[in-house]
Scaffold this active site. Structure first.
Site, PDB file in Angstrom:
ATOM      1  N   THR A 285      15.751  70.947  50.810  1.00 28.98           N
ATOM      2  CA  THR A 285      16.427  71.532  49.647  1.00 28.98           C
ATOM      3  C   THR A 285      17.526  70.551  49.225  1.00 28.98           C
ATOM      4  O   THR A 285      17.261  69.605  48.495  1.00 28.98           O
ATOM      5  CB  THR A 285      16.996  72.929  49.951  1.00 28.98           C
ATOM      6  OG1 THR A 285      17.794  72.883  51.133  1.00 28.98           O
ATOM      7  CG2 THR A 285      15.884  73.942  50.131  1.00 28.98           C
TER       8      THR A 285
ATOM      9  N   LYS B  86      14.855  70.667  58.425  1.00 26.26           N
ATOM     10  CA  LYS B  86      15.612  70.577  57.180  1.00 26.26           C
ATOM     11  C   LYS B  86      16.936  71.294  57.398  1.00 26.26           C
ATOM     12  O   LYS B  86      17.043  72.264  58.158  1.00 26.26           O
ATOM     13  CB  LYS B  86      14.851  71.170  56.001  1.00 26.26           C
ATOM     14  CG  LYS B  86      14.615  72.673  56.009  1.00 26.26           C
ATOM     15  CD  LYS B  86      15.751  73.531  55.531  1.00 26.26           C
ATOM     16  CE  LYS B  86      16.255  73.109  54.168  1.00 26.26           C
ATOM     17  NZ  LYS B  86      17.431  73.983  53.769  1.00 26.26           N
TER      18      LYS B  86
ATOM     19  N   THR C 101      20.311  77.504  62.904  1.00 26.85           N
ATOM     20  CA  THR C 101      21.142  76.866  61.886  1.00 26.85           C
ATOM     21  C   THR C 101      20.375  75.992  60.901  1.00 26.85           C
ATOM     22  O   THR C 101      20.966  75.186  60.221  1.00 26.85           O
ATOM     23  CB  THR C 101      22.284  76.033  62.524  1.00 26.85           C
ATOM     24  OG1 THR C 101      21.723  74.962  63.279  1.00 26.85           O
ATOM     25  CG2 THR C 101      23.138  76.877  63.411  1.00 26.85           C
TER      26      THR C 101
ATOM     27  N   GLU D 252      26.317  68.365  53.646  1.00 26.23           N
ATOM     28  CA  GLU D 252      26.565  68.196  52.217  1.00 26.23           C
ATOM     29  C   GLU D 252      27.891  67.473  51.972  1.00 26.23           C
ATOM     30  O   GLU D 252      28.957  67.952  52.343  1.00 26.23           O
ATOM     31  CB  GLU D 252      26.543  69.561  51.529  1.00 26.23           C
ATOM     32  CG  GLU D 252      25.133  70.133  51.490  1.00 26.23           C
ATOM     33  CD  GLU D 252      25.051  71.578  51.059  1.00 26.23           C
ATOM     34  OE1 GLU D 252      23.942  72.005  50.696  1.00 26.23           O
ATOM     35  OE2 GLU D 252      26.076  72.280  51.096  1.00 26.23           O
TER      36      GLU D 252
ATOM     37  N   ASN E 207      27.554  72.269  45.977  1.00 28.76           N
ATOM     38  CA  ASN E 207      27.437  73.720  46.013  1.00 28.76           C
ATOM     39  C   ASN E 207      27.834  74.393  44.692  1.00 28.76           C
ATOM     40  O   ASN E 207      27.341  75.479  44.388  1.00 28.76           O
ATOM     41  CB  ASN E 207      28.230  74.277  47.188  1.00 28.76           C
ATOM     42  CG  ASN E 207      27.505  74.049  48.486  1.00 28.76           C
ATOM     43  OD1 ASN E 207      26.534  74.734  48.795  1.00 28.76           O
ATOM     44  ND2 ASN E 207      27.930  73.046  49.256  1.00 28.76           N
TER      45      ASN E 207
ATOM     46  N   SER F 156      21.849  75.388  39.491  1.00 29.83           N
ATOM     47  CA  SER F 156      21.549  74.867  38.151  1.00 29.83           C
ATOM     48  C   SER F 156      20.269  74.055  38.131  1.00 29.83           C
ATOM     49  O   SER F 156      19.761  73.651  39.152  1.00 29.83           O
ATOM     50  CB  SER F 156      22.718  73.997  37.668  1.00 29.83           C
ATOM     51  OG  SER F 156      22.871  72.870  38.499  1.00 29.83           O
TER      52      SER F 156
END
Length: 409
Positions: free
Chosen positions: A162, A188, A199, A281, A404, A409
């Site tokens: 993702t 992933k 997790t 991230e 995030n 979007s």
């Protein structure tokens, strides 16, 4: 959910060369579940006799796919099996529609591959609260079946991403009774990562012959020091799933007390867990938090996670600021036993604080220079006992907010 255009600075140079695991084949296609023009559904077909073990999130809002897997994980392994995973839609918090969508997909896979529906394990990852367009997945099953290939595990790893900036894989090969036994896994995970089982999504395959009870015992034990010992942002996913399949393709029998196999499985699980942190991230730093001298193992874990999850600690790391006061804060707030005047703090080999005060040998410039490294160690010794624990995390940067804020979007 936009495409990732950069790769984490902590990423490995390349996806590893994973060996073929006899008894499992893979395929991946673009189904348009959420993304345009990228593979987003993967299918793995497992040979009859494959033992499947797993651990799952304990989130009270876990997804329909997780609930379905939990019901199936103990089923008889005499028949074949399959794993189907989609990215882009978590099929979580979708009410009865979620359970229906999961059943539609698993029933269709069962019919397509001629395996019992009770041996079809599914996972969904992505946006929460949107109905899963299951028809887009089922429409691609014949194409997936036609493409099944024992060498296509790398494509499966790509399809389950993702916000991941790179596909994740790990492998080990050992000898048991003079014969090779192979383990290969993919994962992933990038955000919404915190200990409460797996997790992330993880699929590990071995050609060992194992009883399911032995495999489950190992997976449950090793999970605690691997996937349950990482955190990116302290948030636990609704979709966390770890499945480990022993196909028996090597013909080599392995039991839970086989030390070389246990170590090899641990190493694969830990490597995959670390790759998730390295792809956190917005991450620019990989941080090991080691707590020693704790009064109990539980206290050691509580302190380690308090440090690893602290936004103040993580932003200091991002800013390359050796702000040891934030580590002191995290220890103090954790709720586990600590004594200000007994603990010591080190950044790598640098003694920063001891006996309730900054160390007389500490130089701020030494700490600042250390913090410029990509891989860091924060070591706290509590001076209260012999228990210890280690967890891994990353820094918290502006990139985390950007990713995030734009996620849907």
């Amino acid at each position: 959910m936009g495409e990732i255009t950069h790769v984490s600075p902590l990423a490995p140079e390349a996806f590893p060369d994973l060996p073929v695991i006899e008894g499992v084949s893979f395929a991946a296609v673009a189904a348009g579940v959420k993304y345009a023009d990228r593979k987003d559904v993967m299918l793995a077909q497992l040979a009859p006799g494959t033992a499947v073990a797993g651990v799952f999130t304990r989130s009270a809002t876990r997804s329909a796919a997780v609930l379905d897997c939990q019901e199936k994980i103990g089923h008889d392994s005499a028949t074949g099996a399959a794993i189907v995973v989609n990215a882009g839609n978590a099929n979580a918090f979708t009410g009865k529609n979620g359970a229906t969508a999961t059943k539609v997909v698993t029933n269709a896979v069962a019919a397509c591959l001629d395996v019992p529906e009770g041996r079809v394990f599914s996972s969904s990852t992505g946006v929460i609260g949107e109905p899963l367009p299951h028809d887009r997945i089922t429409a691609k099953l014949e194409a997936l079946k036609a493409q099944l290939d024992p060498t296509a595990i790398d494509q499966a790893a790509e399809a389950i991403r993702t916000t991941d900036t790179f596909a994740k894989g790990a492998t080990r090969t050992i000898e048991v009774d003079g014969k090779p036994v192979k383990i290969a896994g993919i994962a992933k995970g990038s955000g919404m990562i915190a200990p409460d089982m797996a997790t992330m999504l993880v699929y590990i395959f071995t050609d060992a012959t194992m009883q399911r009870v032995d495999l489950q015992s190992l997976v449950s034990e090793l999970n605690q020091s691997t996937f349950n010992a990482i955190t990116v942002d302290s948030d636990t996913s609704t979709s966390d799933t770890l499945l480990v399949a022993a196909t028996g393709g090597s013909g080599v029998n392995v039991t839970a007390d086989n030390a070389p196999f246990k170590q090899a499985l641990h190493d694969v699980m830990q490597e995959l867990a670390h790759l998730v942190v390295r792809d956190g991230e917005g991450a620019t730093k990989f941080v090991e938090v080691r707590v020693t001298g704790a009064a109990s193992a539980d206290d050691a874990r509580v302190h380690a996670m308090a440090i690893a999850n602290s936004p103040l600690v993580k932003t200091a790391v991002a800013g390359e600021d050796p702000n040891w006061g934030r580590v002191v804060m995290a220890i103090g707030k954790s709720g586990a036993a600590a004594d200000r005047d007994l603990l010591s703090i080190r950044f790598g080999d640098i003694l920063v604080a001891e006996q309730g005060w900054v160390s007389p040998t500490y130089k701020e410039e030494d700490g600042a220079n250390y913090m410029t490294q990509q891989e860091l160690l924060i070591h706290v010794d509590l001076g209260l006992g012999d228990a210890e624990d280690t967890v891994w995390t990353c820094d918290l940067t502006h990139g985390y907010i950007t990713i995030n804020a734009d996620y849907r979007s």
